[in-house]
Scaffold this motif. Structure first.
Motif, short mmCIF file in Angstrom:
data_model
loop_
_atom_site.label_atom_id
_atom_site.label_comp_id
_atom_site.label_asym_id
_atom_site.label_seq_id
_atom_site.Cartn_x
_atom_site.Cartn_y
_atom_site.Cartn_z
N MET A 174 8.67 -33.86 51.11
CA MET A 174 7.56 -34.00 52.12
C MET A 174 7.63 -32.80 53.19
SD MET A 174 7.90 -38.07 53.22
CE MET A 174 6.19 -38.40 53.74
N THR A 175 6.49 -32.72 53.44
CA THR A 175 6.44 -31.45 54.53
C THR A 175 6.29 -32.09 55.80
OG1 THR A 175 4.10 -31.70 54.79
CG2 THR A 175 4.80 -30.10 53.16
N LEU A 176 6.60 -31.15 56.95
CA LEU A 176 6.62 -31.57 58.19
C LEU A 176 5.44 -32.61 58.57
CD1 LEU A 176 8.35 -31.86 60.98
CD2 LEU A 176 7.12 -29.75 61.50
N ASP A 177 4.30 -32.13 58.20
CA ASP A 177 3.14 -32.62 58.49
C ASP A 177 2.88 -34.06 57.83
OD1 ASP A 177 1.87 -30.80 60.20
OD2 ASP A 177 0.93 -29.76 58.82
N GLU A 178 3.44 -33.93 56.54
CA GLU A 178 3.51 -35.41 55.89
C GLU A 178 4.21 -36.60 56.56
OE1 GLU A 178 2.46 -33.95 51.26
OE2 GLU A 178 4.33 -33.83 52.05
N CYS A 179 5.61 -35.99 56.83
CA CYS A 179 6.31 -36.74 57.63
C CYS A 179 5.89 -37.07 59.06
CB CYS A 179 7.73 -36.09 57.90
SG CYS A 179 8.93 -35.78 56.22
N THR A 180 5.30 -36.31 59.74
CA THR A 180 4.55 -36.71 61.07
C THR A 180 3.63 -37.74 60.83
OG1 THR A 180 4.90 -34.29 61.73
CG2 THR A 180 3.57 -35.80 62.87
N THR A 181 2.98 -37.81 59.68
CA THR A 181 1.59 -38.69 59.35
C THR A 181 2.33 -39.76 59.30
OG1 THR A 181 0.29 -36.69 59.08
CG2 THR A 181 -0.43 -39.16 58.07
N ALA A 182 3.13 -39.96 58.59
CA ALA A 182 3.80 -41.23 57.81
C ALA A 182 4.73 -41.86 59.11
CB ALA A 182 4.94 -40.86 56.87
N ILE A 183 5.20 -41.13 59.96
CA ILE A 183 5.98 -41.71 61.08
C ILE A 183 4.92 -42.34 62.01
CG2 ILE A 183 7.19 -41.38 63.02
CD1 ILE A 183 9.00 -39.52 61.24
N ARG A 184 3.88 -41.47 62.24
CA ARG A 184 2.50 -41.98 63.10
C ARG A 184 2.39 -43.27 62.55
NH1 ARG A 184 -0.27 -37.47 63.02
NH2 ARG A 184 0.75 -36.48 65.00
N ASN A 185 2.03 -43.53 61.39
CA ASN A 185 1.31 -44.67 60.92
C ASN A 185 2.56 -45.73 60.84
OD1 ASN A 185 -0.83 -43.56 60.20
ND2 ASN A 185 -0.08 -42.75 57.89
N LYS A 186 3.85 -45.53 60.79
CA LYS A 186 4.69 -46.72 60.83
C LYS A 186 5.05 -47.03 62.51
CE LYS A 186 7.51 -45.33 56.91
NZ LYS A 186 7.92 -46.68 56.29
N VAL A 187 4.84 -46.17 63.23
CA VAL A 187 5.07 -46.37 64.78
C VAL A 187 3.83 -47.22 65.21
CG1 VAL A 187 4.92 -45.31 67.15
CG2 VAL A 187 6.53 -44.52 65.16
N GLY A 188 2.57 -46.82 64.91
CA GLY A 188 1.53 -47.59 65.36
C GLY A 188 1.08 -47.60 66.94
N ALA A 189 0.75 -48.44 67.33
CA ALA A 189 0.24 -48.48 68.74
C ALA A 189 1.68 -48.80 69.69
CB ALA A 189 -0.86 -49.57 69.30
N ASP A 190 2.40 -49.72 69.15
CA ASP A 190 3.85 -50.13 69.97
C ASP A 190 4.91 -50.33 68.87
OD1 ASP A 190 5.44 -51.21 71.53
OD2 ASP A 190 4.33 -53.05 71.95
N SER A 191 5.54 -49.33 69.09
CA SER A 191 6.98 -49.36 68.12
C SER A 191 7.84 -50.04 68.55
CB SER A 191 7.35 -47.95 67.94
OG SER A 191 7.74 -47.53 69.47
N GLY A 192 7.87 -50.63 69.75
CA GLY A 192 9.01 -51.48 70.11
C GLY A 192 10.31 -50.41 70.58
N LEU A 193 10.15 -49.11 70.61
CA LEU A 193 11.12 -48.36 71.07
C LEU A 193 11.44 -48.27 72.52
CD1 LEU A 193 10.74 -45.19 68.76
CD2 LEU A 193 12.60 -46.76 68.72
N ALA A 194 10.26 -48.29 73.23
CA ALA A 194 10.38 -48.33 74.88
C ALA A 194 11.33 -46.98 75.27
CB ALA A 194 10.84 -49.46 75.34
N ALA A 195 11.06 -45.96 74.61
CA ALA A 195 11.93 -44.77 74.75
C ALA A 195 11.30 -43.59 73.93
CB ALA A 195 13.32 -45.04 74.37
N THR A 196 11.82 -42.26 74.20
CA THR A 196 11.54 -41.24 73.28
C THR A 196 12.54 -41.00 72.60
OG1 THR A 196 12.36 -39.86 75.36
CG2 THR A 196 9.91 -40.31 75.29
#
Length: 98
Positions: free
Chosen positions: A1-23
């Motif tokens: 996977m390229t960096l852009d593909e990984c970024t898009t995949a993570i963006r989709n998994k994170v969604g509006a509220d990841s529950g991380l409450a952190a960076t």
């Protein structure tokens, strides 16, 4: 996977509220970074190199394998395929996202 593909995949998994409450930042060295802002509403994912509560050093290849489900985050940590610095509890919450 390229960096852009990984970024898009993570963006989709994170969604509006990841529950991380952190960076959290995935640092793939020369391949670039992926920054998850789990404090913002909605959460955001970018390729910013900003400082984060938790930094995960990982190769782009291993990050792609984690995203695809071929590599478990805990296994990657135990085998030295990823290095965590900063707030370890944030890295533990990451398993719910990936």
């Amino acid at each position: 996977m390229t960096l852009d593909e990984c970024t898009t995949a993570i963006r989709n998994k994170v969604g509006a509220d990841s529950g991380l409450a952190a960076t959290l930042k995935f640092d793939c060295g020369a391949d670039g970074t992926i920054f998850i802002d789990g404090k913002s509403t909605p959460n955001s994912v970018s390729n910013s190199a900003d400082s984060a509560d938790c930094n995960v050093g990982i190769t782009l290849e291993n990050l792609g394998a984690m995203i695809k489900g071929d590599l478990e985050p805990a296994t990657a940590f135990m085998t030295g395929k990823l290095k965590v610095s900063g707030d370890m509890s944030v890295a533990m919450r990451l398993q719910r996202v990936l």
